[in-house]
Design a protein around this motif. Structure first.
Motif, PDB file in Angstrom:
ATOM      1  N   ARG A 139      30.501  39.900  39.452  1.00  7.85           N
ATOM      2  CA  ARG A 139      31.348  40.747  40.058  1.00  7.85           C
ATOM      3  C   ARG A 139      32.753  40.305  39.726  1.00  7.85           C
ATOM      4  O   ARG A 139      33.871  41.051  39.864  1.00  7.85           O
ATOM      5  CB  ARG A 139      31.218  41.256  41.284  1.00  7.85           C
ATOM      6  CG  ARG A 139      31.529  40.288  42.767  1.00  7.85           C
ATOM      7  CD  ARG A 139      31.316  41.062  43.879  1.00  7.85           C
ATOM      8  NE  ARG A 139      31.217  40.048  44.975  1.00  7.85           N
ATOM      9  CZ  ARG A 139      30.439  39.361  45.534  1.00  7.85           C
ATOM     10  NH1 ARG A 139      29.091  39.349  44.815  1.00  7.85           N
ATOM     11  NH2 ARG A 139      30.490  38.329  46.311  1.00  7.85           N
ATOM     12  N   VAL A 140      32.985  39.163  39.343  1.00 10.36           N
ATOM     13  CA  VAL A 140      34.354  38.516  39.021  1.00 10.36           C
ATOM     14  C   VAL A 140      34.287  38.542  37.292  1.00 10.36           C
ATOM     15  O   VAL A 140      33.494  37.657  36.898  1.00 10.36           O
ATOM     16  CB  VAL A 140      34.510  37.050  39.513  1.00 10.36           C
ATOM     17  CG1 VAL A 140      35.776  36.522  38.980  1.00 10.36           C
ATOM     18  CG2 VAL A 140      34.251  37.275  41.107  1.00 10.36           C
ATOM     19  N   ARG A 141      34.967  39.616  36.765  1.00  6.38           N
ATOM     20  CA  ARG A 141      35.071  39.685  35.398  1.00  6.38           C
ATOM     21  C   ARG A 141      36.229  38.754  34.867  1.00  6.38           C
ATOM     22  O   ARG A 141      37.451  39.064  34.988  1.00  6.38           O
ATOM     23  CB  ARG A 141      34.913  40.886  34.765  1.00  6.38           C
ATOM     24  CG  ARG A 141      35.106  41.220  33.520  1.00  6.38           C
ATOM     25  CD  ARG A 141      35.183  42.640  33.040  1.00  6.38           C
ATOM     26  NE  ARG A 141      34.190  43.488  33.774  1.00  6.38           N
ATOM     27  CZ  ARG A 141      33.080  43.910  33.127  1.00  6.38           C
ATOM     28  NH1 ARG A 141      32.777  43.059  31.960  1.00  6.38           N
ATOM     29  NH2 ARG A 141      31.834  44.420  33.520  1.00  6.38           N
ATOM     30  N   GLU A 162      33.700  52.683  32.535  1.00  5.83           N
ATOM     31  CA  GLU A 162      32.636  52.807  33.617  1.00  5.83           C
ATOM     32  C   GLU A 162      33.281  53.023  35.007  1.00  5.83           C
ATOM     33  O   GLU A 162      33.938  52.028  35.227  1.00  5.83           O
ATOM     34  CB  GLU A 162      31.731  52.045  33.193  1.00  5.83           C
ATOM     35  CG  GLU A 162      30.635  51.936  32.212  1.00  5.83           C
ATOM     36  CD  GLU A 162      29.859  50.611  31.919  1.00  5.83           C
ATOM     37  OE1 GLU A 162      29.761  49.753  32.901  1.00  5.83           O
ATOM     38  OE2 GLU A 162      29.294  50.613  30.895  1.00  5.83           O
ATOM     39  N   PRO A 163      32.824  53.807  35.731  1.00  2.20           N
ATOM     40  CA  PRO A 163      33.641  53.722  37.001  1.00  2.20           C
ATOM     41  C   PRO A 163      33.056  52.612  37.953  1.00  2.20           C
ATOM     42  O   PRO A 163      31.837  52.260  37.730  1.00  2.20           O
ATOM     43  CB  PRO A 163      32.738  55.155  37.794  1.00  2.20           C
ATOM     44  CG  PRO A 163      32.615  55.998  36.543  1.00  2.20           C
ATOM     45  CD  PRO A 163      32.252  55.205  35.489  1.00  2.20           C
ATOM     46  N   PRO A 164      33.983  51.857  38.496  1.00  4.61           N
ATOM     47  CA  PRO A 164      33.637  50.744  39.201  1.00  4.61           C
ATOM     48  C   PRO A 164      32.665  50.916  40.240  1.00  4.61           C
ATOM     49  O   PRO A 164      32.848  51.939  40.991  1.00  4.61           O
ATOM     50  CB  PRO A 164      34.807  50.075  39.715  1.00  4.61           C
ATOM     51  CG  PRO A 164      35.792  51.334  39.525  1.00  4.61           C
ATOM     52  CD  PRO A 164      35.270  52.062  38.540  1.00  4.61           C
ATOM     53  N   LYS A 165      31.695  50.107  40.452  1.00  5.43           N
ATOM     54  CA  LYS A 165      30.745  50.348  41.599  1.00  5.43           C
ATOM     55  C   LYS A 165      31.241  49.850  42.893  1.00  5.43           C
ATOM     56  O   LYS A 165      30.705  50.171  44.070  1.00  5.43           O
ATOM     57  CB  LYS A 165      29.406  49.421  41.314  1.00  5.43           C
ATOM     58  CG  LYS A 165      28.811  50.188  40.034  1.00  5.43           C
ATOM     59  CD  LYS A 165      27.354  49.452  39.694  1.00  5.43           C
ATOM     60  CE  LYS A 165      26.704  50.202  38.573  1.00  5.43           C
ATOM     61  NZ  LYS A 165      27.303  50.058  37.380  1.00  5.43           N
ATOM     62  N   LEU A 166      32.245  49.022  42.812  1.00  3.45           N
ATOM     63  CA  LEU A 166      32.761  48.180  44.008  1.00  3.45           C
ATOM     64  C   LEU A 166      34.392  48.402  43.776  1.00  3.45           C
ATOM     65  O   LEU A 166      34.831  48.697  42.623  1.00  3.45           O
ATOM     66  CB  LEU A 166      32.517  46.794  44.017  1.00  3.45           C
ATOM     67  CG  LEU A 166      31.214  46.210  44.530  1.00  3.45           C
ATOM     68  CD1 LEU A 166      30.849  44.799  44.111  1.00  3.45           C
ATOM     69  CD2 LEU A 166      30.765  46.700  45.524  1.00  3.45           C
ATOM     70  N   GLU A 172      34.909  43.978  43.158  1.00  3.51           N
ATOM     71  CA  GLU A 172      35.096  43.542  41.574  1.00  3.51           C
ATOM     72  C   GLU A 172      36.237  42.965  41.331  1.00  3.51           C
ATOM     73  O   GLU A 172      37.383  43.626  41.689  1.00  3.51           O
ATOM     74  CB  GLU A 172      34.651  44.683  40.943  1.00  3.51           C
ATOM     75  CG  GLU A 172      34.594  44.358  39.455  1.00  3.51           C
ATOM     76  CD  GLU A 172      34.491  45.438  38.586  1.00  3.51           C
ATOM     77  OE1 GLU A 172      34.911  45.211  37.195  1.00  3.51           O
ATOM     78  OE2 GLU A 172      34.581  46.684  38.979  1.00  3.51           O
ATOM     79  N   VAL A 173      36.563  41.736  40.995  1.00  4.36           N
ATOM     80  CA  VAL A 173      37.609  41.332  40.411  1.00  4.36           C
ATOM     81  C   VAL A 173      37.781  41.063  38.881  1.00  4.36           C
ATOM     82  O   VAL A 173      36.757  40.690  38.278  1.00  4.36           O
ATOM     83  CB  VAL A 173      37.963  39.760  41.055  1.00  4.36           C
ATOM     84  CG1 VAL A 173      39.330  39.120  40.515  1.00  4.36           C
ATOM     85  CG2 VAL A 173      37.741  39.777  42.281  1.00  4.36           C
ATOM     86  N   LEU A 211      43.439  49.694  32.638  1.00  2.63           N
ATOM     87  CA  LEU A 211      42.910  49.018  33.836  1.00  2.63           C
ATOM     88  C   LEU A 211      43.095  49.770  35.330  1.00  2.63           C
ATOM     89  O   LEU A 211      42.438  49.773  36.054  1.00  2.63           O
ATOM     90  CB  LEU A 211      43.164  47.538  33.771  1.00  2.63           C
ATOM     91  CG  LEU A 211      42.224  46.770  34.888  1.00  2.63           C
ATOM     92  CD1 LEU A 211      40.746  47.005  34.775  1.00  2.63           C
ATOM     93  CD2 LEU A 211      42.855  45.142  34.859  1.00  2.63           C
ATOM     94  N   LEU A 212      44.612  49.642  35.275  1.00  2.00           N
ATOM     95  CA  LEU A 212      45.134  49.836  36.602  1.00  2.00           C
ATOM     96  C   LEU A 212      44.705  51.009  37.280  1.00  2.00           C
ATOM     97  O   LEU A 212      44.731  51.071  38.402  1.00  2.00           O
ATOM     98  CB  LEU A 212      46.729  49.644  36.667  1.00  2.00           C
ATOM     99  CG  LEU A 212      47.091  48.165  36.395  1.00  2.00           C
ATOM    100  CD1 LEU A 212      48.687  48.254  36.508  1.00  2.00           C
ATOM    101  CD2 LEU A 212      46.485  47.345  37.697  1.00  2.00           C
ATOM    102  N   PRO A 213      44.759  52.094  36.650  1.00  2.00           N
ATOM    103  CA  PRO A 213      43.897  53.521  37.191  1.00  2.00           C
ATOM    104  C   PRO A 213      42.746  53.381  37.814  1.00  2.00           C
ATOM    105  O   PRO A 213      42.324  54.113  38.686  1.00  2.00           O
ATOM    106  CB  PRO A 213      44.135  54.534  36.093  1.00  2.00           C
ATOM    107  CG  PRO A 213      45.220  54.082  35.200  1.00  2.00           C
ATOM    108  CD  PRO A 213      44.859  52.619  35.388  1.00  2.00           C
ATOM    109  N   THR A 214      41.978  52.308  37.560  1.00  2.00           N
ATOM    110  CA  THR A 214      40.767  52.063  38.335  1.00  2.00           C
ATOM    111  C   THR A 214      40.820  51.016  39.263  1.00  2.00           C
ATOM    112  O   THR A 214      39.661  50.714  39.683  1.00  2.00           O
ATOM    113  CB  THR A 214      39.602  51.714  36.971  1.00  2.00           C
ATOM    114  OG1 THR A 214      39.842  50.291  36.802  1.00  2.00           O
ATOM    115  CG2 THR A 214      39.765  52.456  35.770  1.00  2.00           C
TER     116      THR A 214
END
Length: 420
Positions: free
Chosen positions: A298-300, A240-244, A279-280, A310-313
């Protein structure tokens, strides 16, 4: 052809070899990976043939006994070769590294079982990661072409140069080089003499992009670093595209052995980062997660997530400077904050900062407030993103692992073939 790849039983070291092993197999070659038994499951999980050998695991046992004392010694060693240190300090570091690391991970039983397997399987090529000197000893003993896979800027060569200078300052009868003496004994058991090939291979394969390489003593085959993160699953939330703006935080897989302490107080750092509108995603063991306590949604916290997914996002990453994490962030074009005082991680962090693609912080300076401020700069200043993407393009411009297979075939089948 038959290719024997040899790795220390450390997952992070082995992971750097996997894409090349796949490339060789895809070209029709037979690849076996030799290491100590504790790496076997990681090798087979990568779809490769494992050859476990050597019953002793003395380096791990030594870490269990000495713990932070040994880790603190490793942190004190100048792996950069750039500190102004006395000859006595340089040579004593060399002595202790041989006794506590090199000779323990490449012990006599491992070397002799490896030589026996080479006699049995008769490989035409040996590729060893840069600290698995057993591969060089067996290559020399069996006259099999052997090369060193260098997964980071070649600090080992820098260190050996410092040892040479320190020895030159001593009287001839005091010029004891523990690493040379040990390798001379190891190869002497097969009736062979010491040569620098035991230190550096006959040639080398280098994964760092040109801007980050250091001088090396051997002709090199450059290849692109291709991230491999072990057995991986891309969870729904990663897709899912990150919202932050998203930031990753990880202290690597090696630290989970319990021998290496995190360089910062993760709990306090996360609380400080949670104040930002970001987001973390933090990779922590289950035990670490249980100690953190409540944090904003927002901290996962996750036990594991493949960095390649993960890193490309992400817009940034905070980490310990390990070679795999560092190179994976380079490959993704993500600016980095490196926090470390250990091994070659310090050099990689400083090198990144000099090129403008990140920030380096010694643990003593890495307060939660400082990390928060540095992260704000990392994510808002255009220069960091630009420099990180420039290094990404350089890395992507290097030959893929499959591209160097024809040259490896030449090395294996043409006696005297010389890399240009």
């Amino acid at each position: 052809m038959r290719v024997l790849m040899i790795s220390l039983p450390i997952e992070a070291h082995f992971n750097t070899m996997v894409p090349l092993a796949w490339g060789l197999q895809a070209a029709g070659h037979d690849v076996h990976v030799a290491s100590k038994p504790r790496l076997t499951d990681h090798v087979t999980a990568a779809g490769l043939t494992a050859v476990p050998m050597g019953s002793r695991d003395e380096h791990t046992q030594l870490l269990d006994r000495l713990g932070t004392d040994l880790v603190n010694f490793y942190a004190s060693v100048d792996f950069t070769g750039m500190r102004d240190e006395s000859a006595d300090k340089v040579l004593s570091d060399n002595d202790v590294l041989v006794g506590t690391f090199y000779a323990l991970e490449n012990d006599a039983s491992f070397i002799h079982e490896l030589a026996g397997y080479a006699d049995h399987w008769v490989p035409e090529l040996i590729i060893w990661e840069q600290f698995t000197f057993a591969g060089a000893v067996v290559g020399a003993a069996t006259n099999i072409p052997h090369g060193r896979l260098v997964w980071s800027p070649d600090l080992f060569y820098q260190m050996r140069q410092k040892v040479s200078v320190a020895l030159a300052d001593r009287l001839p009868w005091l010029r004891d080089d523990a690493l040379r003496d040990w390798l001379e004994s190891a190869v002497g058991a097969f009736g062979r003499e010491f040569g620098d090939d035991l230190l550096f291979g006959q040639w080398q394969i280098e994964l760092s992009p040109p801007e980050l390489r250091l001088p090396s003593p051997r002709p090199s085959l450059p290849i692109r670093y291709v991230p491999y993160n072990g057995v991986s699953v891309v969870e729904d939330w990663v897709r899912e595209p990150p919202k932050l703006p998203r930031v990753a935080l990880t202290m690597g897989i090696t630290a989970r052995s319990g021998h290496y302490a995190n360089p910062v107080d993760i709990k306090e750092v996360l609380r400080k980062l949670a104040e930002l509108d970001i987001e973390v995603v933090a990779t922590l063991s289950q035990a670490e997660q249980a100690e953190i306590g409540p944090l904003p949604d927002r901290v996962r916290l996750v036990d594991f997530v493949p960095l390649r997914a993960l890193l490309p996002t992400c817009d940034g990453i905070i980490h310990h400077g390990g070679s795999g994490t560092w190179a994976s962030a380079l490959a993704a074009g993500v600016p980095q904050i490196v926090i470390s005082n250990l091994w070659d991680n310090v050099y990689r962090g400083r090198q990144l900062a000099e090129l403008g693609a990140g920030v380096f912080l010694p643990p003593a300076e890495a307060t939660p407030e400082t990390i928060q401020n540095k992260l704000i700069s990392l994510m808002t200043a255009d220069g960091f993103q630009t420099a990180a993407r420039r290094l990404q393009e350089s890395m992507l411009g290097q030959p893929a692992p499959t591209d160097i297979v024809p040259q490896l075939e030449e090395i294996a089948t043409s006696p005297g073939y010389v890399l240009r």
